[in-house]
Design an enzyme around this catalytic site. Structure first.
Site, PDB file in Angstrom:
ATOM      1  N   CYS B 180       7.552   3.100   8.422  1.00  0.00           N
ATOM      2  CA  CYS B 180       6.479   4.101   8.400  1.00  0.00           C
ATOM      3  C   CYS B 180       7.067   5.447   8.825  1.00  0.00           C
ATOM      4  O   CYS B 180       6.755   6.499   8.268  1.00  0.00           O
ATOM      5  CB  CYS B 180       5.359   3.733   9.371  1.00  0.00           C
ATOM      6  SG  CYS B 180       4.672   2.095   9.137  1.00  0.00           S
ATOM      7  N   HIS B 184       6.672   9.421   8.011  1.00  0.00           N
ATOM      8  CA  HIS B 184       5.691  10.001   8.936  1.00  0.00           C
ATOM      9  C   HIS B 184       6.255  10.258  10.333  1.00  0.00           C
ATOM     10  O   HIS B 184       5.502  10.387  11.286  1.00  0.00           O
ATOM     11  CB  HIS B 184       4.468   9.081   9.041  1.00  0.00           C
ATOM     12  CG  HIS B 184       3.643   9.031   7.783  1.00  0.00           C
ATOM     13  ND1 HIS B 184       2.882  10.091   7.356  1.00  0.00           N
ATOM     14  CD2 HIS B 184       3.474   8.053   6.857  1.00  0.00           C
ATOM     15  CE1 HIS B 184       2.267   9.752   6.228  1.00  0.00           C
ATOM     16  NE2 HIS B 184       2.609   8.533   5.902  1.00  0.00           N
ATOM     17  N   ARG B 228      -5.697   1.496   3.784  1.00  0.00           N
ATOM     18  CA  ARG B 228      -4.698   2.564   3.910  1.00  0.00           C
ATOM     19  C   ARG B 228      -3.346   1.982   4.337  1.00  0.00           C
ATOM     20  O   ARG B 228      -2.304   2.298   3.780  1.00  0.00           O
ATOM     21  CB  ARG B 228      -5.210   3.609   4.904  1.00  0.00           C
ATOM     22  CG  ARG B 228      -4.350   4.801   5.187  1.00  0.00           C
ATOM     23  CD  ARG B 228      -4.026   5.619   3.985  1.00  0.00           C
ATOM     24  NE  ARG B 228      -2.797   5.144   3.355  1.00  0.00           N
ATOM     25  CZ  ARG B 228      -2.284   5.634   2.243  1.00  0.00           C
ATOM     26  NH1 ARG B 228      -2.876   6.614   1.603  1.00  0.00           N
ATOM     27  NH2 ARG B 228      -1.174   5.156   1.730  1.00  0.00           N
ATOM     28  N   CYS B 232       0.242   1.622   2.315  1.00  0.00           N
ATOM     29  CA  CYS B 232       1.502   2.135   2.850  1.00  0.00           C
ATOM     30  C   CYS B 232       2.590   1.065   2.741  1.00  0.00           C
ATOM     31  O   CYS B 232       3.726   1.358   2.391  1.00  0.00           O
ATOM     32  CB  CYS B 232       1.348   2.557   4.314  1.00  0.00           C
ATOM     33  SG  CYS B 232       0.648   4.201   4.510  1.00  0.00           S
TER      34      CYS B 232
END
Lengths: 103, 271
Positions: B180, B184, B228, B232
């Site tokens: 992730c 991010h 969501r 991802c």
């Protein structure tokens, strides 16, 4: 069964402002599903609105209108407390009417 | 003859336009979404899900013919106002840390007696296949609009969930060796024209978390936090994230905690 529309109608100056959210898939008939089969067309073709029985809007729609359409318009000659009725009809012959009081 | 010069000039102008076009495309995508949001004003197609969820909440259904007004989302039976702002949290009855979606599943199965598999048959809606879970989620989330995110974070299991989420966020895996954090974890990153929030900072986490669940314009669907996260994972080419799994709850906890203090504006409108 189709879901109810969300309708807001309020007097703004000399006009009544109407905002409508409709729940509809608005399938164009041009998409294919995961198996490659065409997803059949299913969209709204006619939208009408009347205020205390007087037609204030009539629209012919086609497949280019988005899913869950949002429609906003203004009209003259409406007053607080009048009944605003909105109706749509789609390619499957389904139709739905909802009514609100103008606020 | 000045044709070559004219051609050169035309080419030069053309390439300048292209450059300007690329810069403009980035801002105009953001602008178009902002404009679209503005057009809606206080309206949001998510309301269609909210009203469906409200009806579902109050309808007696399932083998037990019960509605969900006795559902305890952490603030007592039937209290939905502000409940989402304090999730995920530990629940004594299920002995689990639960996010909103898994808590709703618990309520539906225990109060109404509807089997989990049946209720979760359509986890994520698609056109005519409508998801009850998404509708109920939208209804509950909307009742926390304007509330600041404040997690209890007292129970050791809640802290463990946060720690797991934090570790999962930076865990590189899959064929692309992605985490992730790859997308991010830094400021100013983007995928194509989509700006990516830095979810490890309070500002970035708030920007993202306070607008989810959201109505996704490109899909014409309301999407939950579980969706969501699952998407991802798909984008990272990882195995499918299991609904309600410890990792899913942990990541939600990690994001919610990082966004703490942010004011909820969900359900939002997203690209």
């Amino acid at each position: 069964m189709s879901d109810p529309m969300r309708i807001r109608a309020a007097v703004k100056g000399e006009k009544v402002e109407v905002k409508i959210l409709m729940s509809h898939v608005m399938e164009t008939g041009q998409r294919k599903d995961a198996e490659g089969a065409v997803v059949p067309a299913h969209y709204i073709t006619k939208v009408t609105a009347s205020c205390n029985g007087r037609d204030v809007l009539s629209a012919d729609w086609g497949p280019s209108v988005s899913k869950n359409p949002y429609l906003s318009f203004r009209f003259k000659g409406g007053a607080k407390g009048d009944k605003l009725k909105v109706t749509w009809t789609d390619t499957a012959g389904d139709s739905r009417s909802d009514e609100v009081s103008i606020g | 003859m000045n044709t070559p010069r004219a051609t050169r000039r035309a080419l030069l102008v053309g390439s300048l336009l292209l450059l300007a076009g690329a810069a403009q495309a980035e801002t105009s995508t953001q602008d178009a979404i902002a404009e679209y949001r503005e057009m809606f004003g206080d309206d949001n197609p998510a309301e269609l899900w909210q009203s469906r969820g409200e009806a579902l909440w109050h309808t007696a259904r399932g083998p037990k013919q019960a509605n969900l007004t006795a559902c305890d989302l952490g603030l007592g039976p039937g209290v939905i106002e502000g409940a989402y702002a304090q999730l995920p949290r530990w629940f004594d009855d299920t002995q689990q840390v639960q996010d909103l979606e898994t808590r709703l599943v618990s309520c539906v199965t225990t109060l109404q007696g509807i089997p989990r598999e049946e209720f979760l048959k359509v986890k994520f809606g698609d056109g005519e296949k409508k998801s009850e879970l998404e509708a109920l989620t939208a209804y509950v989330v909307a009742a926390s609009r304007g509330k600041p995110i404040a997690l209890p974070m007292q129970h050791p299991a809640e802290q463990a969930a946060y720690a797991l989420g934090k570790a999962a966020f930076s865990y590189r895996a899959g064929p692309h060796d992605f985490a992730c954090a790859t997308c991010h974890g830094d400021a100013g990153k983007r995928i194509r024209l989509q700006e990516l929030p830095q979810l490890t900072t309070a500002a970035g986490a708030r920007e993202a978390y306070t607008y989810w669940p959201a109505y996704r314009i490109s899909q014409g669907e309301l999407r939950t936090m579980e969706w969501r996260l699952q998407d991802c994972f798909r984008q990272q080419r990882l195995p499918q994230l299991k609904f309600g799994s410890e990792v899913a709850i942990g990541l939600t906890m990690f994001l919610a905690k990082n966004a703490e203090g942010g004011t909820l504006a969900a359900p939002g409108i997203k690209r």
